[in-house]
Design a protein around this motif. Structure first.
Motif, PDB file in Angstrom:
ATOM      1  N   GLU A 511       4.594  -7.863   1.136  1.00  0.00           N
ATOM      2  CA  GLU A 511       4.245  -8.650   2.321  1.00  0.00           C
ATOM      3  C   GLU A 511       5.007  -8.146   3.556  1.00  0.00           C
ATOM      4  OE1 GLU A 511       5.096 -12.676   1.438  1.00  0.00           O
ATOM      5  OE2 GLU A 511       3.306 -12.992   0.179  1.00  0.00           O
ATOM      6  N   GLN A 512       6.332  -8.009   3.417  1.00  0.00           N
ATOM      7  CA  GLN A 512       7.136  -7.548   4.556  1.00  0.00           C
ATOM      8  C   GLN A 512       6.826  -6.091   4.901  1.00  0.00           C
ATOM      9  OE1 GLN A 512       9.120  -9.705   6.350  1.00  0.00           O
ATOM     10  NE2 GLN A 512       8.043 -11.130   4.987  1.00  0.00           N
ATOM     11  N   GLY A 513       6.564  -5.286   3.870  1.00  0.00           N
ATOM     12  CA  GLY A 513       6.222  -3.891   4.118  1.00  0.00           C
ATOM     13  C   GLY A 513       4.941  -3.751   4.924  1.00  0.00           C
ATOM     14  N   ASN A 514       3.927  -4.556   4.599  1.00  0.00           N
ATOM     15  CA  ASN A 514       2.667  -4.521   5.363  1.00  0.00           C
ATOM     16  C   ASN A 514       2.886  -4.942   6.814  1.00  0.00           C
ATOM     17  OD1 ASN A 514       0.817  -3.581   3.400  1.00  0.00           O
ATOM     18  ND2 ASN A 514       0.839  -5.579   2.398  1.00  0.00           N
ATOM     19  N   LYS A 515       3.778  -5.911   7.017  1.00  0.00           N
ATOM     20  CA  LYS A 515       4.084  -6.328   8.400  1.00  0.00           C
ATOM     21  C   LYS A 515       4.772  -5.192   9.162  1.00  0.00           C
ATOM     22  CE  LYS A 515       4.532 -11.275   7.326  1.00  0.00           C
ATOM     23  NZ  LYS A 515       5.472 -12.426   7.259  1.00  0.00           N
ATOM     24  N   LEU A 516       5.738  -4.548   8.499  1.00  0.00           N
ATOM     25  CA  LEU A 516       6.430  -3.427   9.160  1.00  0.00           C
ATOM     26  C   LEU A 516       5.462  -2.280   9.449  1.00  0.00           C
ATOM     27  CD1 LEU A 516       9.790  -3.285   7.145  1.00  0.00           C
ATOM     28  CD2 LEU A 516       9.452  -4.096   9.489  1.00  0.00           C
ATOM     29  N   PHE A 517       4.517  -2.042   8.524  1.00  0.00           N
ATOM     30  CA  PHE A 517       3.529  -0.979   8.744  1.00  0.00           C
ATOM     31  C   PHE A 517       2.661  -1.295   9.963  1.00  0.00           C
ATOM     32  CE2 PHE A 517      -0.636   0.916   8.282  1.00  0.00           C
ATOM     33  CZ  PHE A 517      -0.347   2.229   7.981  1.00  0.00           C
ATOM     34  N   ALA A 518       2.164  -2.542  10.024  1.00  0.00           N
ATOM     35  CA  ALA A 518       1.309  -2.931  11.147  1.00  0.00           C
ATOM     36  C   ALA A 518       2.055  -2.815  12.469  1.00  0.00           C
ATOM     37  CB  ALA A 518       0.800  -4.359  10.933  1.00  0.00           C
ATOM     38  N   LEU A 519       3.327  -3.231  12.486  1.00  0.00           N
ATOM     39  CA  LEU A 519       4.127  -3.165  13.711  1.00  0.00           C
ATOM     40  C   LEU A 519       4.386  -1.711  14.110  1.00  0.00           C
ATOM     41  CD1 LEU A 519       5.640  -4.928  15.764  1.00  0.00           C
ATOM     42  CD2 LEU A 519       7.674  -4.747  14.312  1.00  0.00           C
ATOM     43  N   ALA A 520       4.724  -0.866  13.116  1.00  0.00           N
ATOM     44  CA  ALA A 520       4.980   0.545  13.415  1.00  0.00           C
ATOM     45  C   ALA A 520       3.728   1.231  13.956  1.00  0.00           C
ATOM     46  CB  ALA A 520       5.483   1.250  12.155  1.00  0.00           C
ATOM     47  N   LYS A 521       2.585   0.890  13.396  1.00  0.00           N
ATOM     48  CA  LYS A 521       1.335   1.502  13.863  1.00  0.00           C
ATOM     49  C   LYS A 521       0.997   1.036  15.279  1.00  0.00           C
ATOM     50  CE  LYS A 521      -3.159   2.884  12.167  1.00  0.00           C
ATOM     51  NZ  LYS A 521      -4.056   2.929  11.008  1.00  0.00           N
ATOM     52  N   LYS A 522       1.227  -0.254  15.538  1.00  0.00           N
ATOM     53  CA  LYS A 522       0.943  -0.799  16.867  1.00  0.00           C
ATOM     54  C   LYS A 522       1.839  -0.156  17.925  1.00  0.00           C
ATOM     55  CE  LYS A 522       0.832  -5.196  19.364  1.00  0.00           C
ATOM     56  NZ  LYS A 522       1.047  -6.664  19.265  1.00  0.00           N
ATOM     57  N   ARG A 523       3.111   0.049  17.594  1.00  0.00           N
ATOM     58  CA  ARG A 523       4.072   0.606  18.550  1.00  0.00           C
ATOM     59  C   ARG A 523       4.164   2.131  18.481  1.00  0.00           C
ATOM     60  NH1 ARG A 523       9.213  -3.541  17.602  1.00  0.00           N
ATOM     61  NH2 ARG A 523       8.180  -5.440  18.376  1.00  0.00           N
ATOM     62  N   ASN A 524       3.401   2.702  17.538  1.00  0.00           N
ATOM     63  CA  ASN A 524       3.432   4.154  17.340  1.00  0.00           C
ATOM     64  C   ASN A 524       4.854   4.624  17.028  1.00  0.00           C
ATOM     65  OD1 ASN A 524       2.252   6.685  17.104  1.00  0.00           O
ATOM     66  ND2 ASN A 524       2.594   7.197  19.253  1.00  0.00           N
ATOM     67  N   GLU A 525       5.506   3.890  16.115  1.00  0.00           N
ATOM     68  CA  GLU A 525       6.866   4.225  15.699  1.00  0.00           C
ATOM     69  C   GLU A 525       6.845   4.808  14.280  1.00  0.00           C
ATOM     70  OE1 GLU A 525       9.198   0.695  18.192  1.00  0.00           O
ATOM     71  OE2 GLU A 525       8.886   0.519  16.028  1.00  0.00           O
ATOM     72  N   PRO A 526       7.851   5.602  13.941  1.00  0.00           N
ATOM     73  CA  PRO A 526       7.882   6.171  12.581  1.00  0.00           C
ATOM     74  C   PRO A 526       8.196   5.094  11.534  1.00  0.00           C
ATOM     75  CG  PRO A 526       9.889   6.756  13.768  1.00  0.00           C
ATOM     76  CD  PRO A 526       8.979   6.112  14.783  1.00  0.00           C
ATOM     77  N   LEU A 527       7.765   5.364  10.334  1.00  0.00           N
ATOM     78  CA  LEU A 527       8.026   4.469   9.199  1.00  0.00           C
ATOM     79  C   LEU A 527       8.074   5.329   7.942  1.00  0.00           C
ATOM     80  CD1 LEU A 527       8.242   1.434   8.245  1.00  0.00           C
ATOM     81  CD2 LEU A 527       5.804   1.603   7.696  1.00  0.00           C
ATOM     82  N   ALA A 528       9.047   5.057   7.077  1.00  0.00           N
ATOM     83  CA  ALA A 528       9.197   5.842   5.838  1.00  0.00           C
ATOM     84  C   ALA A 528       9.341   4.909   4.649  1.00  0.00           C
ATOM     85  CB  ALA A 528      10.417   6.765   5.927  1.00  0.00           C
ATOM     86  N   VAL A 529       8.916   5.396   3.487  1.00  0.00           N
ATOM     87  CA  VAL A 529       9.136   4.651   2.244  1.00  0.00           C
ATOM     88  C   VAL A 529       9.744   5.593   1.209  1.00  0.00           C
ATOM     89  CG1 VAL A 529       7.248   3.049   2.662  1.00  0.00           C
ATOM     90  CG2 VAL A 529       6.813   5.091   1.309  1.00  0.00           C
ATOM     91  N   ILE A 530      10.611   5.019   0.376  1.00  0.00           N
ATOM     92  CA  ILE A 530      11.229   5.747  -0.736  1.00  0.00           C
ATOM     93  C   ILE A 530      10.964   4.947  -2.002  1.00  0.00           C
ATOM     94  CG2 ILE A 530      13.368   6.629  -1.749  1.00  0.00           C
ATOM     95  CD1 ILE A 530      14.548   6.736   1.084  1.00  0.00           C
ATOM     96  N   ILE A 531      10.384   5.582  -2.987  1.00  0.00           N
ATOM     97  CA  ILE A 531      10.175   4.937  -4.287  1.00  0.00           C
ATOM     98  C   ILE A 531      11.012   5.688  -5.318  1.00  0.00           C
ATOM     99  CG2 ILE A 531       8.114   6.286  -4.866  1.00  0.00           C
ATOM    100  CD1 ILE A 531       6.976   3.738  -6.145  1.00  0.00           C
ATOM    101  N   PHE A 532      11.765   4.949  -6.137  1.00  0.00           N
ATOM    102  CA  PHE A 532      12.640   5.621  -7.109  1.00  0.00           C
ATOM    103  C   PHE A 532      12.760   4.782  -8.369  1.00  0.00           C
ATOM    104  CE2 PHE A 532      15.323   3.005  -4.419  1.00  0.00           C
ATOM    105  CZ  PHE A 532      16.254   2.428  -5.267  1.00  0.00           C
TER     106      PHE A 532
END
Length: 656
Positions: A511-532
């Protein structure tokens, strides 16, 4: 090369080499030299009183060794068999164990040229010779190999499992870890049904402990992982089955065992299909074709490559390509002795033809499949679907329809059972959400009651005593409200937190990740994910127990907390799998964070009670691109990086 979809014998494709090696090991023991009756199956039995057998001489040992040396110089299986048949009469006065060795060699070559009945008789002859002797490794091997021949002939557990069970009982009386592990591994296949599932896993756990204690080779450990995957597969736990098959695949690939690498790719295709992971299925199918082209000396590689490709396209509903590959497989059926898979190919081809409106071909293939020896042991879905098609061809439309409905019902029950384990976990999260909603309802009801109370006070202007009582009621209600607010916060926090590690759970992380993705896309900011995830976590659990495994998960989460900012999101999304979401972070920064985290885990010694444990993690990294549509795409890309890290030896960071 022999592939078996369920309850199959491990390492079958490498079988002649394995048995020859075991025979050489057996020769290193000192066998008792006993007088015995002649064991030539072509001759009539002769009692000891009628004829006594000369004592074996040193020359007889030379003969068996010379025979093996000569046999190794012959390339073609039919020529090897002819050579052994010529020498058969010369073995009549050999020591009983050397005769048994000879018949093992004979059975191997009989099986190689598809003389399964003769091979079965040869192993039975070994059993009859050795069952009156002190228990030996060779007797256990004979029972196991005879069970495998019976498996090839019938694929019915009631036919081949008694030999495996008896072999295990004999193996436990020997001081031979190698033979005991082989017997444990083979007998585990007979305990794959859901009601005896735990017994099969228990035998495999015992086999794995012996393999580790005696430092078995990668080949032998891979066989145990393969067996475990087969049992998980039989119980519908396809995601876990895939992981065990992949472990076996990596071990066999490390020693260039091409036949068993091919077998594991075949298994991985099947498990990918079961969970609809078409990307992994496509990768495994491509691997099958690569091996088939690189190693034409294995005749049936190309048959199984086309068989698996056709099966994968069938379930993807690309029926035109399914027909192409299944038809190509049938054209190569002469290159395999696996009649079960030839018949299965015919079954899938009948359904694929029907989907392509090639009705006559569909009816013909359906009839062939139903009258094949493999029909009764084939998957239930395939049985009922083809049977319905055959009834339709006979214009028995009512029965055809009823069979399809039954098939749908069975499939629903199967998937319901498979999903039940995941539903249990999901229901826990759902219960937390329901509790949160109930708290909200109580809060609203309390607010309404307070408004009514205030209105009543304003209207009636009751006495001071009444006002005091009212104030007391309000105080009580306020205390109740405070309690409910605290309860709401508790349930909310509980619904967002992973119970074991204290970090975010999967639902809240997404849920929070989708919000951060939407915000990053709206502001044209970078976003990264790490899965381990933790490398070889299954081995930690098997070696030290699930309690230590849980402590390893907690320790990993605790370490990971040190490497993210307050604005980042860290969540546990699976058993030992974690997801880290980093806003305002580019690829280089994300890789740097991942590398620091990897090193911190690698260099740390974890102390759990009296156990000191070292382990590593593998990580996959991805970033948001201009064409990224959602967070799921980024996670999928990071997961691909994780998969590369696993396949490249683990304890690595890969970006996608």
């Amino acid at each position: 090369m022999l592939i078996h979809s369920s309850m199959n014998k491990l390492n079958a494709s490498n079988k002649p080499i394995v048995i020859l090696i075991m025979l050489l090991c057996i020769m290193s023991f000192s066998f008792p030299i006993l007088a015995n009756e002649a064991n030539n199956p072509d001759a009539s039995p002769v009692s000891k009183k009628e004829k006594s057998k000369p004592k074996p001489t040193e020359q007889s040992t030379t003969d068996i060794n010379q025979l093996k040396l000569t046999l190794s110089s012959i390339e073609l299986a039919d020529e090897k068999l002819a050579f052994l048949m010529e020498k058969k009469s010369e073995t009549a006065y050999w020591d009983v164990h050397q005769q048994a060795e000879f018949y093992v060699l004979l059975a191997i070559e009989q099986e190689a040229v598809d003389q399964l009945d003769n091979a079965y008789d040869s192993y039975s002859h070994i059993v009859s010779m050795l069952e009156r002797e002190p228990i030996s490794d060779l007797l256990v091997i004979a029972y196991i190999e005879r069970s495998f021949i019976k498996y090839l002939q019938t694929n019915v557990k009631a036919d081949y499992c008694p030999d495996r069970e008896h072999a295990l009982g004999l193996a436990r009386q020997l001081n031979s870890p190698d033979t005991l592990v082989k017997a444990l591994t083979q007998s585990a296949f007979c305990y794959a049904d859901v009601d005896i599932f735990e017994e099969g896993l228990s035998r495999l756990d015992e086999a794995l402990m012996l393999a580790k204690k005696h430092q078995f080779t990668a080949n032998r450990q891979a066989m145990i992982y393969n067996s475990t995957g087969a049992i998980y597969r039989a119980n519908g736990l396809h995601k876990y089955a895939y992981e065990y098959f992949r472990e076996a695949y990596n071990l066999w690939r490390s020693v260039d065992d091409h036949q068993d690498v091919f077998n594991m790719l075949h298994n991985m295709v099947g498990e990918s299909i079961k969970v609809s992971d078409w990307e992994q299925a496509e990768i495994a199918v491509a691997g099958l074709f690569d091996l088939a082209r690189q190693h034409p000396e294995f005749d049936d590689f190309m048959f199984f490559a086309h068989h698996n490709a056709g099966r994968s396209y069938f379930f993807k509903q690309d029926f035109q390509r399914a027909v192409e590959h299944l038809h190509s497989a049938l054209q190569l059926k002469a290159q395999t002795n696996e009649t079960f898979f030839i018949d299965i190919t015919i079954g899938y081809l009948s359904l694929s033809y029907m989907q392509q409106n090639e009705v006559d071909k569909a009816f013909e293939m359906a009839s062939q499949f139903i009258h094949s020896n493999s029909y009764q042991s084939s998957p239930k879905f395939l049985q009922t679907s083809v049977l319905a098609l055959d009834k339709f061809a006979q214009k028995d439309y009512q029965n055809s329809f009823n069979i399809l409905l039954t098939s749908l019902g069975n499939e629903r029950k199967t998937y319901a059972s498979i999903m039940d384990k995941d539903v249990i976990y999901s229901s826990l999260e759902h219960s937390a959400k329901v509790a949160e909603y109930e708290v909200k309802i109580l809060e609203n009801q309390l607010s309404i009651n307070l408004l009514k109370l205030k209105s009543e006070i304003d209207k009636q202007q009751i006495s001071k005593l009444s006002l005091t009582v009212t104030a007391l009621i309000i105080a009580v209600l306020l205390v109740m409200m405070a309690f409910l607010v605290q309860s709401r916060r508790f349930f909310k926090r509980r619904s967002q937190t992973d119970y074991m590690t204290g970090i975010s759970n999967r639902r809240y992380t997404m849920e929070q990740g989708n919000k951060l993705f939407a915000l990053a896309k709206k502001r044209n900011e970078p976003l990264a994910v790490i899965i381990f995830d933790i490398d070889k976590f299954k081995i930690i659990n098997d070696t030290y127990g699930h309690a230590v495994g849980d402590l390893a998960i907690k320790a990993t989460a605790s370490k990971a907390r040190h490497w993210f900012k307050k604005s980042d999101i860290l969540g546990r999304i699976g058993g030992e799998e974690f997801l880290l979401i980093l806003p305002n972070t580019d690829l280089d920064q994300a890789v740097e964070v991942a590398e620091r985290l990897r090193i911190s885990i690698e260099q740390h010694q974890f102390k759990f009670n009296d156990i000191t444990l070292e382990f590593t993690i593998s990580l996959g990294v991805s970033i948001k691109h201009d064409d990224s549509d959602n967070l799921a795409q980024m996670i999928k890309a990071a997961d691909a990086g994780l998969y590369k890290a696993k396949n490249s030896g683990r304890n690595q960071v890969f970006s996608a």
